[in-house]
Write an enzyme that holds these catalytic residues in place. Structure first.
Site, short mmCIF file in Angstrom:
data_model
loop_
_atom_site.label_atom_id
_atom_site.label_comp_id
_atom_site.label_asym_id
_atom_site.label_seq_id
_atom_site.Cartn_x
_atom_site.Cartn_y
_atom_site.Cartn_z
N PHE A 149 -18.47 43.88 -43.08
CA PHE A 149 -19.23 42.84 -43.81
C PHE A 149 -19.18 43.04 -45.32
O PHE A 149 -19.42 42.10 -46.08
CB PHE A 149 -20.70 42.83 -43.34
CG PHE A 149 -21.54 43.91 -43.96
CD1 PHE A 149 -22.08 43.75 -45.24
CD2 PHE A 149 -21.78 45.12 -43.30
CE1 PHE A 149 -22.84 44.77 -45.83
CE2 PHE A 149 -22.53 46.13 -43.88
CZ PHE A 149 -23.06 45.95 -45.16
N GLU A 176 -18.93 39.34 -38.34
CA GLU A 176 -19.75 38.20 -37.89
C GLU A 176 -20.95 37.97 -38.82
O GLU A 176 -21.65 36.97 -38.71
CB GLU A 176 -20.22 38.42 -36.45
CG GLU A 176 -21.20 39.57 -36.21
CD GLU A 176 -20.55 40.97 -36.16
OE1 GLU A 176 -19.45 41.16 -36.72
OE2 GLU A 176 -21.18 41.87 -35.56
N CYS A 281 -17.88 51.20 -49.62
CA CYS A 281 -17.38 52.45 -49.03
C CYS A 281 -17.02 53.44 -50.12
O CYS A 281 -16.84 54.61 -49.86
CB CYS A 281 -16.18 52.18 -48.15
SG CYS A 281 -14.78 51.59 -49.09
N GLU A 382 -24.30 58.57 -43.77
CA GLU A 382 -23.95 57.46 -44.67
C GLU A 382 -25.11 56.46 -44.61
O GLU A 382 -25.36 55.84 -43.58
CB GLU A 382 -22.65 56.77 -44.22
CG GLU A 382 -22.25 55.66 -45.16
CD GLU A 382 -21.01 54.89 -44.70
OE1 GLU A 382 -20.87 54.62 -43.50
OE2 GLU A 382 -20.19 54.54 -45.58
P1 NAD Z 1 -18.96 48.05 -38.53
O1 NAD Z 1 -18.18 49.21 -38.04
O2 NAD Z 1 -20.32 47.82 -37.95
O3 NAD Z 1 -18.14 46.68 -38.25
C1 NAD Z 1 -16.79 46.56 -38.62
C2 NAD Z 1 -16.12 45.58 -37.65
O4 NAD Z 1 -16.16 46.11 -36.32
C3 NAD Z 1 -16.80 44.22 -37.60
O5 NAD Z 1 -15.81 43.22 -37.55
C4 NAD Z 1 -17.63 44.28 -36.31
O6 NAD Z 1 -17.77 43.02 -35.69
C5 NAD Z 1 -16.82 45.22 -35.43
N1 NAD Z 1 -17.67 46.02 -34.55
C6 NAD Z 1 -18.94 46.45 -34.78
N2 NAD Z 1 -19.39 47.19 -33.76
C7 NAD Z 1 -18.38 47.25 -32.84
C8 NAD Z 1 -18.23 47.88 -31.58
N3 NAD Z 1 -19.21 48.59 -31.04
N4 NAD Z 1 -17.06 47.74 -30.93
C9 NAD Z 1 -16.06 47.01 -31.45
N5 NAD Z 1 -16.15 46.39 -32.65
C10 NAD Z 1 -17.29 46.51 -33.35
O7 NAD Z 1 -19.01 48.16 -40.11
P2 NAD Z 1 -19.85 47.27 -41.14
O8 NAD Z 1 -21.29 47.62 -41.03
O9 NAD Z 1 -19.45 45.85 -41.04
O10 NAD Z 1 -19.27 47.82 -42.52
C11 NAD Z 1 -19.77 48.93 -43.19
C12 NAD Z 1 -18.99 50.18 -42.87
O11 NAD Z 1 -17.62 50.00 -43.21
C13 NAD Z 1 -19.45 51.39 -43.69
O12 NAD Z 1 -19.45 52.51 -42.84
C14 NAD Z 1 -18.39 51.52 -44.77
O13 NAD Z 1 -18.25 52.81 -45.30
C15 NAD Z 1 -17.17 51.09 -44.02
N6 NAD Z 1 -16.13 50.65 -44.93
C16 NAD Z 1 -15.06 51.48 -45.11
C17 NAD Z 1 -14.07 51.13 -46.00
C18 NAD Z 1 -12.90 52.03 -46.22
O14 NAD Z 1 -11.95 51.58 -46.85
N7 NAD Z 1 -12.89 53.26 -45.76
C19 NAD Z 1 -14.14 49.92 -46.70
C20 NAD Z 1 -15.24 49.08 -46.47
C21 NAD Z 1 -16.23 49.47 -45.57
#
Ligand code: NAD
Length: 497
Positions: A149, A176, A281, A382
């Site tokens: 997101f 989403e 991130c 985090e």
């Molecule tokens: P998230 O892991 O909750 O969601 C990421 C994606 O995975 C979304 O599209 C979501 O719908 C899907 N998803 C969520 N739960 C799932 C599950 N149980 N099974 C399968 N798919 C699932 O992450 P978020 O909250 O949207 O984003 C924040 C996180 O992303 C933070 O931890 C941040 O550090 C990380 N991030 C990392 C980078 C990087 O380059 N390393 C960049 C941006 C964000």
């Protein structure tokens, strides 16, 4: 209520979704739209469209694909404000920050316009008598991207411009929580000239992700998100024989040495900790102050925090907006409770803050802890919110060891005026992206982005040259023309005679 629908074959999918989710305006806390949650059959429809488009797109000259990227680049630039407004409405970050995000996506599109150069292979003449050897880089087929997101415009643009320009077709599963900006970008790519099926956008949750990970026609998966989901995506995708890159969570440290320019360090700590409400991130969430640095730095940080303008992202002058959801706000506030219980010094408390008139929004104000230790949950986890922890360290060596012992390794920074100390840092630190007197070391589009350790699973970083390698596979051709030397049957292994 507006419904954000899937995008298949360059049009909005008109089926009635069995399940849907709510999309909020985080500043007001009100639902602004609904989003379709894909069933397995809807994911399959998106993949089938991308599979059907692949042969024609692969055989479209790379110069034509690059030309479309030039068009797309111009359209994204022209619609910068529209993209930024949508982004702010669903994510909450300030308009300036949203424009910055789109600009960083634009850099990757610009890199992708150079695809004719980037997919050039190698050629060796006469490696054996009358024999030449050369390599060609070919697209993989249908590839999928699953995105978080916090950068709903930029992170998808880290992926599909390179994948598509290299001749792949792409299925994007955006977050989403803020799905609309990816839809506008998909419409712009269609306007730029990509044929139907080259980029499809499928919305949803775990059901959609797990189907993409299991679908036999998906050849590779790019994921960016939290560490637990990254692990799931990496292990499931690779077990199913796919190429997977999974960029994950972070806990980014910034070391401040006593000789540093303290004004520079204080500005950097505040900007990198509270920008985008800490939902980056690459946000700095830990300052490791060496020797007496903390005594000078903490009051300077506090002074700057007091001047920050916390307001809805579309208000003029806003510097920090709300968090993404009510649940996330409560989680972040819970960490502040835990920090107090565990004995850290709460210098500034952001709990309970909300701008006047926006009391139902998802707000936490900038929060600062001093005297944090590495056993506390506010250090270990985090938090992904506007909470900065200051850890005091007796020596530079101990500060470096703390970072190297941390399971994450996304970004880090050192603030010092000593070139030798900076060089030691870049040499010894076990983190993928390193800043020297600069807090957020995000490489430009012609380098690649990727952390180490639990911040990145897989062998490839994202975008830049590594992105091209991820979305292509190399074939080596050994050719003998036109007058083969007939040597008869020879069961020996070929040598360079
Ligand atoms: P998230 O892991 O909750 O969601 C990421 C994606 O995975 C979304 O599209 C979501 O719908 C899907 N998803 C969520 N739960 C799932 C599950 N149980 N099974 C399968 N798919 C699932 O992450 P978020 O909250 O949207 O984003 C924040 C996180 O992303 C933070 O931890 C941040 O550090 C990380 N991030 C990392 C980078 C990087 O380059 N390393 C960049 C941006 C964000």
């Amino acid at each position: 209520m507006e419904l954000v629908r899937h995008w298949i074959d360059n049009q909005h999918y008109d089926g009635v979704p069995e399940r849907r989710g709510e999309v909020y305006n985080p500043a007001t806390g009100l639902v602004r739209a609904e989003v379709a949650f894909a069933s397995v059959a809807e994911v399959d429809a998106g993949v089938a469209s991308a599979s059907a488009a692949f042969p024609g797109w692969r055989d479209t000259p790379v110069t034509r694909r690059a030309k479309i990227m030039f068009e797309f680049r111009d359209l994204v630039d022209k619609h910068m404000d529209d993209l930024a407004k949508l982004l702010t409405a669903e994510h909450g970050k300030t308009l300036d920050d949203a424009r910055g995000e789109v600009t960083r996506g634009l850099e990757v599109i610009e890199f992708a316009t150079g695809m004719p150069h980037l997919v050039k292979g190698e050629f060796s003449e006469q490696v054996s008598t009358g024999v030449d050897t050369y390599t060609i880089k070919q697209p993989l087929g249908v590839v999928a991207g699953i995105t978080p997101f916090n950068f709903p415009a930029m992170v998808p643009m880290w992926m599909y411009p390179i994948a598509v320009a290299a001749g792949n077709t792409f299925v994007l599963k955006p977050s989403e929580k803020d799905p609309s900006v990816a839809m506008l970008a998909a419409e712009l790519l269609a306007e730029a000239g990509v044929p139907p099926g080259v980029l499809n956008v499928i919305h949803g949750d775990k059901v959609a992700v797990d189907r993409l990970l299991g679908h036999p026609d998906v050849k590779a998966v790019s994921f960016v998100g939290s560490t637990p989901v990254a692990r799931h995506v990496y292990s499931t995708g690779t077990a199913n024989g796919k190429r997977v890159q999974a960029l994950a969570g972070a806990k980014n440290h910034m070391i401040v040495l006593p000789d540093a320019d303290m004004d520079l360090a204080a500005d950097a700590a505040v900007s990198a900790a509270y920008g985008s409400a800490g939902e980056r991130c690459m946000a700095i969430s830990v300052v490791v102050a060496v020797g007496d640095a903390a005594d000078k730095l903490v009051p300077m940080v506090e002074e700057r925090m007091a001047k920050l303008s916390i307001a809805p992202g579309d208000e003029p002058g806003a510097e920090m907006g709300p968090l993404i959801t009510g649940a996330h706000r409560d989680k972040v506030a819970g960490y502040v409770d835990a920090g107090v219980d565990e004995g850290a010094t709460l210098v500034k408390d952001g709990r309970g803050f909300a701008p006047q008139g926006f009391e139902d929004g998802f707000w936490v104000g900038p929060t600062l802890f001093d005297n944090v230790t590495t056993d506390m949950s506010i250090y270990r986890d985090e938090i992904f919110g506007p909470v900065l922890s200051v850890v005091r360290s007796d020596s530079y060596e101990a500060a470096i060891k703390m970072i190297n012992d941390n399971p994450w390794g996304n970004g880090t920074a050192v603030f010092t005026n000593d070139g030798g100390a900076a060089r030691k840092f870049q040499n010894e630190i076990e983190v993928g992206m390193v800043g020297i007197n600069l807090p957020i070391p995000v490489p430009l589009g012609f380098y690649s982005f990727g952390g180490w350790k639990d911040s990145n699973y897989g062998d490839h970083d994202i975008y830049g040259p590594d992105g091209v390698n991820f979305y292509t596979r190399q074939k080596v051709v050994i050719a003998r023309w036109p007058e083969p030397i007939h040597r008869g049957v020879d069961l020996g292994f070929p040598t360079n005679q």
